[in-house]
Design a protein around this motif. Structure first.
Motif, short mmCIF file in Angstrom:
data_model
loop_
_atom_site.label_atom_id
_atom_site.label_comp_id
_atom_site.label_asym_id
_atom_site.label_seq_id
_atom_site.Cartn_x
_atom_site.Cartn_y
_atom_site.Cartn_z
N VAL A 132 0.85 -1.19 0.00
CA VAL A 132 0.00 0.00 0.00
C VAL A 132 0.88 1.24 0.00
N GLY A 133 0.81 2.02 -1.06
CA GLY A 133 1.58 3.25 -1.14
C GLY A 133 0.81 4.41 -0.54
N THR A 134 1.50 5.29 0.18
CA THR A 134 0.85 6.47 0.76
C THR A 134 1.17 7.69 -0.09
N THR A 135 0.19 8.55 -0.28
CA THR A 135 0.42 9.75 -1.09
C THR A 135 -0.46 10.89 -0.61
N SER A 136 0.06 12.10 -0.70
CA SER A 136 -0.74 13.29 -0.39
C SER A 136 -1.09 14.03 -1.67
N ARG A 137 -0.41 13.68 -2.77
CA ARG A 137 -0.68 14.33 -4.05
C ARG A 137 -1.82 13.64 -4.77
N ARG A 138 -2.54 14.41 -5.58
CA ARG A 138 -3.67 13.87 -6.33
C ARG A 138 -3.41 14.02 -7.82
N GLY A 139 -4.31 13.48 -8.61
CA GLY A 139 -4.18 13.59 -10.06
C GLY A 139 -3.59 12.33 -10.66
N GLY A 140 -4.03 12.00 -11.87
CA GLY A 140 -3.53 10.83 -12.54
C GLY A 140 -3.83 9.57 -11.77
N TYR A 141 -2.86 8.69 -11.72
CA TYR A 141 -3.02 7.41 -11.03
C TYR A 141 -3.33 7.62 -9.55
N ARG A 142 -2.77 8.69 -8.98
CA ARG A 142 -2.96 8.94 -7.53
C ARG A 142 -4.39 9.33 -7.17
N SER A 143 -5.17 9.74 -8.17
CA SER A 143 -6.55 10.15 -7.88
C SER A 143 -7.38 8.96 -7.39
N ARG A 144 -6.88 7.74 -7.58
CA ARG A 144 -7.63 6.56 -7.12
C ARG A 144 -7.25 6.15 -5.70
N ALA A 145 -6.46 6.98 -5.03
CA ALA A 145 -6.09 6.67 -3.64
C ALA A 145 -7.32 6.72 -2.75
N ASN A 146 -7.44 5.75 -1.85
CA ASN A 146 -8.58 5.67 -0.94
C ASN A 146 -8.31 6.41 0.36
N PRO A 147 -9.29 7.06 0.94
CA PRO A 147 -9.11 7.68 2.26
C PRO A 147 -8.69 6.63 3.28
N LEU A 148 -7.81 7.02 4.17
CA LEU A 148 -7.19 6.07 5.08
C LEU A 148 -8.18 5.27 5.92
N ARG A 149 -9.18 5.91 6.49
CA ARG A 149 -10.06 5.20 7.43
C ARG A 149 -10.80 4.05 6.76
#
Length: 268
Positions: free
Chosen positions: A79-96
């Motif tokens: 599981v990668g952690t990221t604070s940036r959004r956009g592109g592939y990172r836009s699919r990051a799920n909120p932590l909780r």
């Protein structure tokens, strides 16, 4: 909780010994103890020990790896952690929400939580090895957290998720037929899934499905799909076979097979 033993916290190229020590303290505060360091920039023991305080045992057991692939090789989910959004990172799920999902599969699988460098986080190169992404909701004016702060927030949410699942298990024990159905399957480790994904990338390039000069966009999506579902050993075997067959077709093997079939028909 038993599931806490199934989490590894991976710091990719941490630059501050103080952050390493503070991360060790955060893990002990929340009941975790598997700290992994990838090519740390510094390991000044005095500074790290000062920040670890009474978590010197976690710090002493921290393991050092030459690269990220080696650090997560025994883990089924990265599981990668990221604070940036956009592109592939836009699919990051909120932590909780992600913490509850991860806890649900942690009983049967080793899970790596990967944190990037203090100055730039995880780049796309590192995210290629992660099959899920999470983000910590913050004020939009200043979303970037200190490395050790990010570790403690993630560890806290995982601890809370483990506590809630333990309560659910006690309730489920009264109805064992439902508890058995809820057990997560055992997924293959990255040491097996990553080579399979590399073969799949080569195969998809060979048949023209993805461009050879920029395969990452589609491969990110495929990695995420497989990361959500998880791969059993049998499924990884099937996908390896598919990749081999695609390469065989792309290299003209089907022509030989067609000729053999035609020759067989003539003989009859």
């Amino acid at each position: 909780m038993a599931s806490r033993e199934r989490f590894a916290f991976v710091l990719f190229k941490p630059q501050s010994a103080g952050n390493i020590g503070a991360a060790a303290r955060a893990l002990k505060n929340m009941g975790f103890d598997d700290l992994r360091l990838v090519a740390p920039g510094t390991l000044k023991s005095r500074e790290a020990a000062a920040m670890a305080v009474h978590a010197d045992d976690v710090l002493a057991r921290a393991t050092v790896y030459p690269d990220l692939a080696a650090a997560i090789a025994d883990c089924s989910v990265a599981v990668g952690t990221t604070s940036r959004r956009g592109g592939y990172r836009s699919r990051a799920n909120p932590l909780r929400a992600a913490a509850a999902e991860l806890d649900a599969i942690a009983g049967s699988n080793k899970i790596a939580i990967v944190f990037g460098r203090e100055d730039r986080g995880l780049t796309n190169r590192e995210l290629k090895l992660c099959n899920r992404l999470v983000t910590i909701p913050t004020a939009p004016e200043y979303p970037s957290l200190n490395l050790a702060q990010a570790v403690v927030v993630v560890a806290y949410e995982l601890m809370m998720a483990a506590g809630e699942s333990a309560a659910a298990e006690i309730e489920a024990a009264r109805a064992p037929q439902f508890a058995a159905a809820a057990r997560a399957p055992h997924f293959v480790a990255a040491a097996i899934s990553d080579p399979m994904l590399a073969r799949m990338e080569e195969a998809l390039v060979s048949i023209g499905f993805i461009p050879d000069d920029n395969p990452d966009h589609i491969m990110f999506a495929i990695r995420e799909i497989l990361g959500r579902s998880g791969l059993t050993a049998r499924e990884a075997e099937i996908l390896n076979g598919m990749a081999r067959q695609m390469r065989w077709v792309a290299e003209g093997g089907y022509r030989t097979l067609a000729e053999k079939r035609r020759a067989g028909k003539k003989l009859r």
